[in-house]
Write an enzyme that holds these catalytic residues in place. Sequence first.
Site, PDB file in Angstrom:
ATOM      1  N   ASP A 157       0.880  -1.212  -0.048  1.00  0.00           N
ATOM      2  CA  ASP A 157      -0.085  -0.148  -0.010  1.00  0.00           C
ATOM      3  C   ASP A 157       0.671   1.153   0.071  1.00  0.00           C
ATOM      4  O   ASP A 157       0.410   2.167  -0.575  1.00  0.00           O
ATOM      5  CB  ASP A 157      -0.798  -0.111   1.189  1.00  0.00           C
ATOM      6  CG  ASP A 157      -1.673  -1.239   1.457  1.00  0.00           C
ATOM      7  OD1 ASP A 157      -2.448  -1.591   0.371  1.00  0.00           O
ATOM      8  OD2 ASP A 157      -1.576  -1.931   2.376  1.00  0.00           O
ATOM      9  N   HIS A 185      -4.675  -3.453   6.410  1.00  0.00           N
ATOM     10  CA  HIS A 185      -4.375  -3.538   4.791  1.00  0.00           C
ATOM     11  C   HIS A 185      -5.738  -4.159   4.391  1.00  0.00           C
ATOM     12  O   HIS A 185      -5.730  -5.196   4.338  1.00  0.00           O
ATOM     13  CB  HIS A 185      -3.355  -4.770   4.886  1.00  0.00           C
ATOM     14  CG  HIS A 185      -3.205  -5.262   3.398  1.00  0.00           C
ATOM     15  ND1 HIS A 185      -2.890  -4.249   2.422  1.00  0.00           N
ATOM     16  CD2 HIS A 185      -3.831  -6.291   2.779  1.00  0.00           C
ATOM     17  CE1 HIS A 185      -3.170  -4.919   1.276  1.00  0.00           C
ATOM     18  NE2 HIS A 185      -3.617  -6.147   1.437  1.00  0.00           N
TER      19      HIS A 185
HETATM   20  P1  NAX Z   1      -2.320 -18.379  -3.848  1.00  0.00           P
HETATM   21  O1  NAX Z   1      -3.488 -18.823  -3.824  1.00  0.00           O
HETATM   22  O2  NAX Z   1      -1.673 -18.150  -5.443  1.00  0.00           O
HETATM   23  O3  NAX Z   1      -1.042 -19.027  -2.990  1.00  0.00           O
HETATM   24  C1  NAX Z   1      -1.267 -19.278  -1.610  1.00  0.00           C
HETATM   25  C2  NAX Z   1      -0.565 -20.364  -1.506  1.00  0.00           C
HETATM   26  O4  NAX Z   1      -0.727 -20.538   0.265  1.00  0.00           O
HETATM   27  C3  NAX Z   1      -1.000 -21.738  -1.976  1.00  0.00           C
HETATM   28  O5  NAX Z   1      -0.126 -22.257  -2.725  1.00  0.00           O
HETATM   29  C4  NAX Z   1      -1.794 -22.649  -0.778  1.00  0.00           C
HETATM   30  O6  NAX Z   1      -1.362 -23.803  -1.106  1.00  0.00           O
HETATM   31  C5  NAX Z   1      -0.880 -22.219   0.311  1.00  0.00           C
HETATM   32  N1  NAX Z   1      -1.209 -22.239   1.738  1.00  0.00           N
HETATM   33  C6  NAX Z   1      -2.451 -22.228   2.053  1.00  0.00           C
HETATM   34  N2  NAX Z   1      -2.643 -22.773   3.317  1.00  0.00           N
HETATM   35  C7  NAX Z   1      -1.555 -22.910   3.789  1.00  0.00           C
HETATM   36  C8  NAX Z   1      -0.888 -23.491   4.998  1.00  0.00           C
HETATM   37  N3  NAX Z   1      -1.567 -23.641   6.026  1.00  0.00           N
HETATM   38  N4  NAX Z   1       0.310 -23.604   5.016  1.00  0.00           N
HETATM   39  C9  NAX Z   1       1.138 -23.357   4.170  1.00  0.00           C
HETATM   40  N5  NAX Z   1       0.659 -22.785   2.689  1.00  0.00           N
HETATM   41  C10 NAX Z   1      -0.329 -22.720   2.716  1.00  0.00           C
HETATM   42  O7  NAX Z   1      -2.157 -16.716  -3.167  1.00  0.00           O
HETATM   43  P2  NAX Z   1      -1.247 -15.629  -3.437  1.00  0.00           P
HETATM   44  O8  NAX Z   1      -1.688 -14.748  -4.603  1.00  0.00           O
HETATM   45  O9  NAX Z   1       0.215 -16.200  -3.475  1.00  0.00           O
HETATM   46  O10 NAX Z   1      -1.388 -14.816  -2.206  1.00  0.00           O
HETATM   47  C11 NAX Z   1      -1.023 -15.089  -0.928  1.00  0.00           C
HETATM   48  C12 NAX Z   1      -1.559 -14.344   0.219  1.00  0.00           C
HETATM   49  O11 NAX Z   1      -1.582 -12.937   0.191  1.00  0.00           O
HETATM   50  C13 NAX Z   1      -3.054 -14.277  -0.037  1.00  0.00           C
HETATM   51  O12 NAX Z   1      -3.870 -14.467   1.315  1.00  0.00           O
HETATM   52  C14 NAX Z   1      -3.424 -12.741  -0.361  1.00  0.00           C
HETATM   53  O13 NAX Z   1      -4.776 -12.366   0.007  1.00  0.00           O
HETATM   54  C15 NAX Z   1      -2.442 -11.977   0.302  1.00  0.00           C
HETATM   55  N6  NAX Z   1      -1.970 -10.664  -0.351  1.00  0.00           N
HETATM   56  C16 NAX Z   1      -1.597  -9.836   0.582  1.00  0.00           C
HETATM   57  C17 NAX Z   1      -1.148  -8.664   0.238  1.00  0.00           C
HETATM   58  C18 NAX Z   1      -0.679  -7.515   1.234  1.00  0.00           C
HETATM   59  O14 NAX Z   1      -0.299  -6.491   0.804  1.00  0.00           O
HETATM   60  N7  NAX Z   1      -0.502  -7.780   2.651  1.00  0.00           N
HETATM   61  C19 NAX Z   1      -1.226  -8.212  -1.180  1.00  0.00           C
HETATM   62  C20 NAX Z   1      -1.263  -9.411  -2.157  1.00  0.00           C
HETATM   63  C21 NAX Z   1      -2.105 -10.527  -1.834  1.00  0.00           C
HETATM   64  O15 NAX Z   1      -3.517 -10.042  -1.991  1.00  0.00           O
END
Ligand code: NAX
Length: 326
Positions: A157, A185
């Site tokens: 952000d 966020h």
């Molecule tokens: P993806 O869905 O592509 O990847 C997430 C990964 O986490 C998957 O491979 C899944 O298998 C894995 N996972 C789920 N549960 C798990 C656990 N208990 N232990 C280990 N791995 C686990 O999501 P992606 O686009 O990479 O985003 C990841 C996270 O970042 C999401 O929650 C998303 O909302 C968040 N974001 C946060 C942002 C921020 O600025 N704070 C911005 C970008 C993003 O939206």
Amino acid sequence: MAMKVAVTGAAGQIGYSLLFRIAAGALFGPETCVELRLLEIPSAINALEGVAMELDDCAFPLLDSIQMGTNADQIFDGVNLALLVGARPRTKDMERKDLLDANGAIFTAQGKALNAVAADDVRIGVTGNPANTNALIAMRNAPDIPAERFSALTRLDHNRAVSQLATKTGSRVSDIRKMTIWGNHSATQYPDIFHAEIAGRHAAEVVNDQQWIEQYFIPTVAHRGSAIIEARGSSSAASAASATIDAARDWLSGTPDDDWASMAVVSDGSYGIAEGLMYSFPVTTKHGNWEIVQGLEINDFSRAKMDATAAELVQERDMVTELGLI
Ligand code: NAX
């Protein structure tokens, strides 16, 4: 000595950008080797093995080893830095409370595992959403790790706000200092340019357009995530990875003397924000420690926005308390 860096959700979109940057030296510079510890859920282990093959194929000189698995106690063992990216996304017909509950299960377990096995100097950055409250849950489930070692990501952000301000004023991003993201966020976050500087001049005076601030700047930054989903068909990944790197690097190696960063950290009551909330503040960092910038004058406009985003975080905290997660 190599730094041990854990990344959760390593097979996901953000992981696919993040791991290659870390292995190339973006966190600790060209002198420090890294050991990657990658945590995933069983259904993503195959995909993760493919990512690890690609990491091998880059022949990164600084990448000492890669360990992968589904057991947090093994993966977090001795880690100096844990980047908690993996989270449970919101699915259709999921209420906010269900989302907090599903993520609560992940972040209570990971908090406990870090508490048990991480290195004494561990720092924990949470990117997975809802990031502030996930960080709060992990922190409260890791009683032996100082609360200051946990942070949630609002650097994306912050970077978005810097970029928007640079575009508006025709300046370079490198001329912009002291941007602040306050709060959560989420769409209630408050990107604040009233303390920001552009080449040493007050940003709000350079802009001189309150309407732009209220009707364009703040909503554009706060809703940028949705705009990216709309355009790209999936959520921000490379920029989120880049911000995750910026945040961790600055935390460990320090902010420049004439600048600060935005980080969601545990509130000590500064600026009237309830103690114990995981709230984004302007912080300066040095040697892996942060301090909230003190003494900023807050105008009435800012006060209302800072309180609104705090109120949302209080609601989230109350929900996870009710769910027994903290
Ligand atoms: P993806 O869905 O592509 O990847 C997430 C990964 O986490 C998957 O491979 C899944 O298998 C894995 N996972 C789920 N549960 C798990 C656990 N208990 N232990 C280990 N791995 C686990 O999501 P992606 O686009 O990479 O985003 C990841 C996270 O970042 C999401 O929650 C998303 O909302 C968040 N974001 C946060 C942002 C921020 O600025 N704070 C911005 C970008 C993003 O939206």
